[in-house]
Design a protein around this motif. Sequence first.
Motif, PDB file in Angstrom:
ATOM      1  N   GLN A  12      46.774  -5.321  27.773  1.00  0.00           N
ATOM      2  CA  GLN A  12      46.479  -6.156  26.613  1.00  0.00           C
ATOM      3  C   GLN A  12      47.309  -5.806  25.388  1.00  0.00           C
ATOM      4  O   GLN A  12      47.553  -6.661  24.545  1.00  0.00           O
ATOM      5  N   PHE A  13      47.679  -4.555  25.254  1.00  0.00           N
ATOM      6  CA  PHE A  13      48.373  -4.112  24.052  1.00  0.00           C
ATOM      7  C   PHE A  13      49.426  -3.081  24.392  1.00  0.00           C
ATOM      8  O   PHE A  13      49.171  -2.149  25.150  1.00  0.00           O
ATOM      9  N   GLN A  14      50.614  -3.258  23.824  1.00  0.00           N
ATOM     10  CA  GLN A  14      51.707  -2.301  23.948  1.00  0.00           C
ATOM     11  C   GLN A  14      52.182  -1.995  22.531  1.00  0.00           C
ATOM     12  O   GLN A  14      52.532  -2.905  21.801  1.00  0.00           O
ATOM     13  N   GLY A  15      52.171  -0.739  22.177  1.00  0.00           N
ATOM     14  CA  GLY A  15      52.603  -0.332  20.845  1.00  0.00           C
ATOM     15  C   GLY A  15      51.909   0.958  20.444  1.00  0.00           C
ATOM     16  O   GLY A  15      51.485   1.729  21.290  1.00  0.00           O
ATOM     17  N   LYS A  16      51.793   1.164  19.128  1.00  0.00           N
ATOM     18  CA  LYS A  16      51.143   2.371  18.619  1.00  0.00           C
ATOM     19  C   LYS A  16      49.696   2.066  18.270  1.00  0.00           C
ATOM     20  O   LYS A  16      49.387   1.022  17.698  1.00  0.00           O
ATOM     21  N   VAL A  17      48.816   2.999  18.618  1.00  0.00           N
ATOM     22  CA  VAL A  17      47.408   2.917  18.252  1.00  0.00           C
ATOM     23  C   VAL A  17      47.110   4.093  17.337  1.00  0.00           C
ATOM     24  O   VAL A  17      47.449   5.236  17.645  1.00  0.00           O
ATOM     25  N   TYR A  18      46.514   3.792  16.200  1.00  0.00           N
ATOM     26  CA  TYR A  18      46.118   4.803  15.219  1.00  0.00           C
ATOM     27  C   TYR A  18      44.602   4.892  15.212  1.00  0.00           C
ATOM     28  O   TYR A  18      43.922   3.871  15.067  1.00  0.00           O
ATOM     29  N   ILE A  19      44.081   6.104  15.354  1.00  0.00           N
ATOM     30  CA  ILE A  19      42.637   6.338  15.280  1.00  0.00           C
ATOM     31  C   ILE A  19      42.411   7.276  14.109  1.00  0.00           C
ATOM     32  O   ILE A  19      42.871   8.415  14.122  1.00  0.00           O
ATOM     33  N   ARG A  29      38.264   4.194  12.256  1.00  0.00           N
ATOM     34  CA  ARG A  29      39.019   2.963  12.083  1.00  0.00           C
ATOM     35  C   ARG A  29      40.157   2.996  13.099  1.00  0.00           C
ATOM     36  O   ARG A  29      40.811   4.020  13.256  1.00  0.00           O
ATOM     37  N   ILE A  30      40.380   1.891  13.763  1.00  0.00           N
ATOM     38  CA  ILE A  30      41.421   1.816  14.784  1.00  0.00           C
ATOM     39  C   ILE A  30      42.397   0.719  14.393  1.00  0.00           C
ATOM     40  O   ILE A  30      42.008  -0.419  14.134  1.00  0.00           O
ATOM     41  N   TYR A  31      43.671   1.090  14.350  1.00  0.00           N
ATOM     42  CA  TYR A  31      44.745   0.162  14.023  1.00  0.00           C
ATOM     43  C   TYR A  31      45.697   0.085  15.205  1.00  0.00           C
ATOM     44  O   TYR A  31      45.947   1.082  15.869  1.00  0.00           O
ATOM     45  N   GLY A  32      46.235  -1.076  15.447  1.00  0.00           N
ATOM     46  CA  GLY A  32      47.287  -1.240  16.438  1.00  0.00           C
ATOM     47  C   GLY A  32      48.534  -1.741  15.745  1.00  0.00           C
ATOM     48  O   GLY A  32      48.469  -2.640  14.907  1.00  0.00           O
ATOM     49  N   GLU A  33      49.656  -1.154  16.071  1.00  0.00           N
ATOM     50  CA  GLU A  33      50.909  -1.536  15.424  1.00  0.00           C
ATOM     51  C   GLU A  33      51.967  -1.847  16.466  1.00  0.00           C
ATOM     52  O   GLU A  33      52.147  -1.109  17.424  1.00  0.00           O
ATOM     53  N   THR A  37      54.276  -3.936  12.447  1.00  0.00           N
ATOM     54  CA  THR A  37      53.230  -4.795  11.901  1.00  0.00           C
ATOM     55  C   THR A  37      51.881  -4.445  12.527  1.00  0.00           C
ATOM     56  O   THR A  37      51.782  -4.320  13.747  1.00  0.00           O
ATOM     57  N   THR A  38      50.860  -4.300  11.700  1.00  0.00           N
ATOM     58  CA  THR A  38      49.516  -4.051  12.214  1.00  0.00           C
ATOM     59  C   THR A  38      48.983  -5.346  12.814  1.00  0.00           C
ATOM     60  O   THR A  38      48.938  -6.375  12.144  1.00  0.00           O
ATOM     61  N   ILE A  39      48.604  -5.287  14.101  1.00  0.00           N
ATOM     62  CA  ILE A  39      48.142  -6.506  14.757  1.00  0.00           C
ATOM     63  C   ILE A  39      46.709  -6.415  15.261  1.00  0.00           C
ATOM     64  O   ILE A  39      46.163  -7.386  15.715  1.00  0.00           O
ATOM     65  N   GLU A  40      46.104  -5.249  15.207  1.00  0.00           N
ATOM     66  CA  GLU A  40      44.706  -5.075  15.587  1.00  0.00           C
ATOM     67  C   GLU A  40      44.047  -4.194  14.553  1.00  0.00           C
ATOM     68  O   GLU A  40      44.666  -3.304  13.987  1.00  0.00           O
TER      69      GLU A  40
END
Length: 87
Positions: A12-19, A29-33, A37-40
Amino acid sequence: MAALVMQVNGFQFQGKVYIALDEGSDYYRIYGEKDGTTIEYHHDIAFDELGDVLDSMIETGGMSKEEYQAKVKDFVCSLPSGEMGKR
């Protein structure tokens, strides 16, 4: 805010995940980049919810267990010999 950063390559997601822990609330807080660009974005995630939220965001999305298992099987069967550990 300090964060754990992971590079992921899921269905579903390819990139960086920030927790990141929001210390004021004790929730995560969870961010996907992707491509800068932050997309999640997920907020107010309790510790015991982290696994499920990350799994849904990165791998399963809205798929049923059967749909996910079929997707994994198709992926594994499409790999050339010796490539299974490279995903």
